[in-house]
Design an enzyme around this catalytic site. Structure first.
Site, PDB file in Angstrom:
ATOM      1  N   PHE A 253       0.756  -1.207  -0.086  1.00 35.68           N
ATOM      2  CA  PHE A 253       0.047  -0.037  -0.012  1.00 35.68           C
ATOM      3  C   PHE A 253       0.833   1.357   0.149  1.00 35.68           C
ATOM      4  CE2 PHE A 253      -2.314   2.931   3.202  1.00 35.68           C
ATOM      5  CZ  PHE A 253      -2.948   3.576   2.169  1.00 35.68           C
TER       6      PHE A 253
ATOM      7  N   ASP B 257      10.524  -6.908  -3.695  1.00 29.66           N
ATOM      8  CA  ASP B 257       9.196  -7.439  -2.829  1.00 29.66           C
ATOM      9  C   ASP B 257       9.042  -8.984  -3.133  1.00 29.66           C
ATOM     10  OD1 ASP B 257       6.456  -7.658  -2.230  1.00 29.66           O
ATOM     11  OD2 ASP B 257       6.521  -5.471  -2.100  1.00 29.66           O
TER      12      ASP B 257
ATOM     13  N   ALA C 247       9.248  -3.062   3.266  1.00 36.33           N
ATOM     14  CA  ALA C 247       8.641  -4.486   3.487  1.00 36.33           C
ATOM     15  C   ALA C 247       8.341  -4.789   4.898  1.00 36.33           C
ATOM     16  CB  ALA C 247       9.590  -5.410   2.829  1.00 36.33           C
TER      17      ALA C 247
ATOM     18  N   THR D  51       6.313   2.343  12.717  1.00 36.07           N
ATOM     19  CA  THR D  51       4.724   2.793  13.060  1.00 36.07           C
ATOM     20  C   THR D  51       4.527   3.399  14.300  1.00 36.07           C
ATOM     21  OG1 THR D  51       2.512   1.754  13.719  1.00 36.07           O
ATOM     22  CG2 THR D  51       4.462   0.457  13.845  1.00 36.07           C
ATOM     23  N   ASP D  52       3.692   4.149  14.498  1.00 36.91           N
ATOM     24  CA  ASP D  52       3.489   4.749  16.011  1.00 36.91           C
ATOM     25  C   ASP D  52       3.073   3.639  17.187  1.00 36.91           C
ATOM     26  OD1 ASP D  52       0.964   4.190  15.022  1.00 36.91           O
ATOM     27  OD2 ASP D  52       0.267   6.288  15.669  1.00 36.91           O
ATOM     28  N   GLU D  53       2.590   2.473  16.318  1.00 38.93           N
ATOM     29  CA  GLU D  53       2.038   1.280  17.075  1.00 38.93           C
ATOM     30  C   GLU D  53       3.174   0.842  18.201  1.00 38.93           C
ATOM     31  OE1 GLU D  53      -0.509  -1.361  15.803  1.00 38.93           O
ATOM     32  OE2 GLU D  53      -1.024   0.111  14.020  1.00 38.93           O
TER      33      GLU D  53
ATOM     34  N   TYR E  64       2.287  -7.813  15.923  1.00 36.17           N
ATOM     35  CA  TYR E  64       2.997  -6.920  14.803  1.00 36.17           C
ATOM     36  C   TYR E  64       3.784  -5.572  15.615  1.00 36.17           C
ATOM     37  CZ  TYR E  64       2.617  -2.843  11.692  1.00 36.17           C
ATOM     38  OH  TYR E  64       2.842  -1.493  11.306  1.00 36.17           O
TER      39      TYR E  64
ATOM     40  N   ALA F  34       5.180  -5.261  18.223  1.00 37.63           N
ATOM     41  CA  ALA F  34       6.436  -5.777  18.965  1.00 37.63           C
ATOM     42  C   ALA F  34       7.491  -6.128  18.013  1.00 37.63           C
ATOM     43  CB  ALA F  34       6.159  -6.989  19.676  1.00 37.63           C
ATOM     44  N   SER F  35       6.957  -6.671  16.814  1.00 36.33           N
ATOM     45  CA  SER F  35       7.987  -7.125  15.752  1.00 36.33           C
ATOM     46  C   SER F  35       8.692  -5.658  15.018  1.00 36.33           C
ATOM     47  CB  SER F  35       7.497  -7.965  14.842  1.00 36.33           C
ATOM     48  OG  SER F  35       6.569  -7.481  13.875  1.00 36.33           O
ATOM     49  N   LYS F  36       7.798  -4.675  15.076  1.00 35.31           N
ATOM     50  CA  LYS F  36       8.371  -3.593  14.382  1.00 35.31           C
ATOM     51  C   LYS F  36       9.132  -2.721  15.608  1.00 35.31           C
ATOM     52  CE  LYS F  36       7.365  -1.570  10.882  1.00 35.31           C
ATOM     53  NZ  LYS F  36       8.128  -1.647   9.822  1.00 35.31           N
TER      54      LYS F  36
ATOM     55  N   ASN G 227      -1.659   5.888  11.432  1.00 34.19           N
ATOM     56  CA  ASN G 227      -2.559   4.960  10.464  1.00 34.19           C
ATOM     57  C   ASN G 227      -2.560   5.810   9.118  1.00 34.19           C
ATOM     58  OD1 ASN G 227      -3.086   3.494  12.713  1.00 34.19           O
ATOM     59  ND2 ASN G 227      -5.240   2.983  11.844  1.00 34.19           N
TER      60      ASN G 227
ATOM     61  N   ARG H  62      -7.721   6.706  16.434  1.00 30.39           N
ATOM     62  CA  ARG H  62      -6.682   6.532  15.660  1.00 30.39           C
ATOM     63  C   ARG H  62      -6.371   7.991  15.064  1.00 30.39           C
ATOM     64  NH1 ARG H  62      -6.481   2.953  18.375  1.00 30.39           N
ATOM     65  NH2 ARG H  62      -6.487   0.477  17.994  1.00 30.39           N
TER      66      ARG H  62
ATOM     67  N   GLY I 193      -6.117  -7.324  23.490  1.00 31.11           N
ATOM     68  CA  GLY I 193      -5.024  -6.118  23.405  1.00 31.11           C
ATOM     69  C   GLY I 193      -5.038  -5.098  22.760  1.00 31.11           C
TER      70      GLY I 193
HETATM   71  N1  LIG Z   1      -0.369   1.128   6.601  1.00 26.94           N
HETATM   72  C1  LIG Z   1      -0.020   1.843   7.574  1.00 26.94           C
HETATM   73  O1  LIG Z   1      -0.961   2.534   8.365  1.00 26.94           O
HETATM   74  C2  LIG Z   1       1.311   1.981   8.311  1.00 26.94           C
HETATM   75  C3  LIG Z   1       1.651   3.005   9.278  1.00 26.94           C
HETATM   76  C4  LIG Z   1       2.756   3.417   9.839  1.00 26.94           C
HETATM   77  C5  LIG Z   1       3.722   2.573   9.297  1.00 26.94           C
HETATM   78  N2  LIG Z   1       3.511   1.435   8.409  1.00 26.94           N
HETATM   79  C6  LIG Z   1       4.684   0.687   8.136  1.00 26.94           C
HETATM   80  O2  LIG Z   1       4.747   0.909   6.630  1.00 26.94           O
HETATM   81  C7  LIG Z   1       5.352  -0.123   5.985  1.00 26.94           C
HETATM   82  C8  LIG Z   1       4.222  -0.463   4.697  1.00 26.94           C
HETATM   83  O3  LIG Z   1       3.164  -0.643   5.164  1.00 26.94           O
HETATM   84  P1  LIG Z   1       1.790  -0.931   4.326  1.00 26.94           P
HETATM   85  O4  LIG Z   1       0.874  -0.810   4.645  1.00 26.94           O
HETATM   86  O5  LIG Z   1       2.298  -0.498   2.850  1.00 26.94           O
HETATM   87  O6  LIG Z   1       2.213  -2.578   4.151  1.00 26.94           O
HETATM   88  P2  LIG Z   1       1.510  -3.574   3.044  1.00 26.94           P
HETATM   89  O7  LIG Z   1       1.254  -4.847   3.832  1.00 26.94           O
HETATM   90  O8  LIG Z   1       0.504  -3.181   2.447  1.00 26.94           O
HETATM   91  O9  LIG Z   1       2.728  -3.945   1.977  1.00 26.94           O
HETATM   92  C9  LIG Z   1       3.881  -4.713   2.524  1.00 26.94           C
HETATM   93  C10 LIG Z   1       4.631  -5.149   1.401  1.00 26.94           C
HETATM   94  O10 LIG Z   1       6.012  -5.925   1.900  1.00 26.94           O
HETATM   95  C11 LIG Z   1       5.952  -7.012   1.080  1.00 26.94           C
HETATM   96  N3  LIG Z   1       6.768  -7.983   1.955  1.00 26.94           N
HETATM   97  C12 LIG Z   1       6.200  -8.535   2.846  1.00 26.94           C
HETATM   98  N4  LIG Z   1       7.100  -9.540   3.270  1.00 26.94           N
HETATM   99  C13 LIG Z   1       7.973  -9.380   2.696  1.00 26.94           C
HETATM  100  C14 LIG Z   1       9.374 -10.376   2.604  1.00 26.94           C
HETATM  101  N5  LIG Z   1       9.859 -10.818   3.436  1.00 26.94           N
HETATM  102  N6  LIG Z   1      10.302  -9.823   1.591  1.00 26.94           N
HETATM  103  C15 LIG Z   1       9.981  -8.771   0.642  1.00 26.94           C
HETATM  104  N7  LIG Z   1       8.660  -8.106   0.745  1.00 26.94           N
HETATM  105  C16 LIG Z   1       7.838  -8.604   1.581  1.00 26.94           C
HETATM  106  C17 LIG Z   1       4.644  -7.475   0.580  1.00 26.94           C
HETATM  107  O11 LIG Z   1       4.512  -8.190  -0.595  1.00 26.94           O
HETATM  108  C18 LIG Z   1       4.061  -6.015   0.427  1.00 26.94           C
HETATM  109  O12 LIG Z   1       4.146  -5.646  -0.831  1.00 26.94           O
HETATM  110  C19 LIG Z   1       5.315  -1.406   6.800  1.00 26.94           C
HETATM  111  O13 LIG Z   1       6.674  -1.394   7.238  1.00 26.94           O
HETATM  112  C20 LIG Z   1       4.665  -0.691   8.144  1.00 26.94           C
HETATM  113  O14 LIG Z   1       4.905  -1.383   9.082  1.00 26.94           O
HETATM  114  C21 LIG Z   1       2.133   1.286   7.779  1.00 26.94           C
END
Ligand SMILES: NC(=O)c1ccc[n+]([C@@H]2O[C@H](COP(=O)([O-])OP(=O)(O)OC[C@H]3O[C@@H](n4cnc5c(N)ncnc54)[C@H](O)[C@@H]3O)[C@@H](O)[C@H]2O)c1
Length: 354
Positions: A11, A32, A81, A133-135, A159, A161-163, A188, A223, A295
């Protein structure tokens, strides 16, 4: 500049790549794995650009990631990713640990090896930008407090915790090995091309089909929403102008309860899609309160004054303008939604079922 973007079919990553290729002269290497969340249809209008390269690779694969650095010699890395859906992390945390922690570790190691071989001029330019993320901060008990860059980490879900773990790794690689890194923690996001399992597209698409609109618990979780195009502009600002070793919070100052968001979408649909599915008088009658997520964080709210003060970034969209654009996009792009949800896209473009 050549930018290595990980997760560029997701996204936010796809919005970032569309923005870079249409508004700047930079080149992009999109690395990706194409999980269920990765979708090359989201890059349809830019993937024939000669400044764009795609590598279908898992960030956990050390050999292939090293080869990408060798083949493309990027100037900076923007690491998006991740496994990103909280509910999926509760059902099955394994992939979150692998991709978000081990994958980030691997990317840091390959970046470090690559960085050590760069000329001093290229070393000055190099950045490892970790998108987080802010989470990671957990949630806020009060109504008026905000997450600042110094807020202690207190993640609630597998999620977050891993970030949080990945943020710590990035800081450690900066401090111990001198890898020039920056971290951003964003609230978000919402906007076009959002995978339909997330709240806003899920509500729009279910309402249009006359399905129930499930809202967790009492719907009063707060949010802080940011339009995705505002986020990607902030990311580009940070990777080009941010200071090494710094963290920047990114947010839209758009705090809404989940039920407010769902009701706003219903109101927009009344205006933009007045012809409703059979038997429905009002979209709001589809709202259904369901058992709360375990949670579940109560409130997130970002203080984004540092990025505004130091890098002059401010969001351009209000929640009202951004949400209207988002609903309009989903109304016009039902084919994208159907292809993503049915798995037709995956069979056709990458030869696998969803
Ligand atoms: N969506 C939100 O609201 C938000 C807010 C803050 C931060 N983030 C962070 O921004 C980043 C992107 O979020 P998003 O919403 O676009 O996520 P998303 O889930 O839409 O996209 C994740 C992408 O990563 C790729 N991917 C997953 N595992 C992979 C791997 N092992 N190797 C290579 N590619 C891999 C997927 O194919 C996908 O294209 C993330 O790190 C997320 O933690 C997201």
């Amino acid at each position: 500049m050549k930018i290595l973007v990980t997760g560029g079919a997701g996204f936010i990553g796809s919005a970032l790549i569309r923005h870079i290729l249409t508004s700047t002269s930079h080149s992009v290497v999109n690395l990706d794995k194409l999980t269920y969340a990765g979708n090359l249809d989201s890059l349809d209008n830019v993937e024939t650009t000669e400044r764009y390269y795609f590598e279908k690779i898992d960030i956990c694969d050390a050999y292939k990631v090293a080869k990408v650095f060798d083949d493309h010699a990027p100037d900076v890395v923007m690491h998006l990713a991740a496994e990103s859906h909280v509910d999926r992390s509760i059902e099955g945390p394994d992939e979150f640990i692998k991709t978000n922690i081990i994958g980030t570790f691997n990317l840091l190691e390959q970046s470090r090896k690559y960085y050590s071989g760069l000329s001093s001029a290229r070393k000055k330019l190099f950045r490892f930008h970790h998108i987080s993320t802010d989470e990671v901060y957990g949630d806020l008990a009060g109504k008026d407090d905000f997450f600042v860059e110094e807020t202690s980490y207190s993640p609630s879900s597998p999620y977050s915790a891993s970030k949080a773990s990945s943020d710590h790794l990035v800081r450690a690689w900066g401090r111990t090995y001198g890898l020039p890194s920056v971290i951003t923690n964003c609230s978000n996001n919402y906007g076009p091309y959002h995978f339909p399992e997330k709240l806003i597209p899920h509500v729009i698409l279910n309402a249009l089909r006359g399905n129930q609109l499930p809202v967790y618990g009492n719907g009063l979780q707060i949010r802080d929403w940011l339009f995705v195009d505002d986020h990607v502009k902030a990311l580009l600002t940070v990777v080009t102008k941010g200071s090494v070793g710094e963290t920047y919070n990114i947010g839209g100052h758009n705090e809404k309860t989940n039920i407010e968001v769902v009701e706003m979408i219903c109101d927009l649909l009344e205006e933009l899609a007045p012809v409703k599915p059979a038997g429905i008088d009002s979209y709001k009658e589809l709202i259904e309160f369901v058992k709360d997520r375990p949670g579940h964080d109560a409130r997130y709210a970002i203080d984004a004054s540092k990025i505004q003060r130091e890098l002059a970034w401010v969001p351009e969209e209000t929640f009202e303008t951004g949400l209207r654009k988002t609903v309009q996009w989903y109304l016009k792009n039902s084919i994208w939604c159907e292809r993503v949800l049915s798995g037709a896209y995956r069979l056709e473009r990458i030869g696998v079922e969803k």
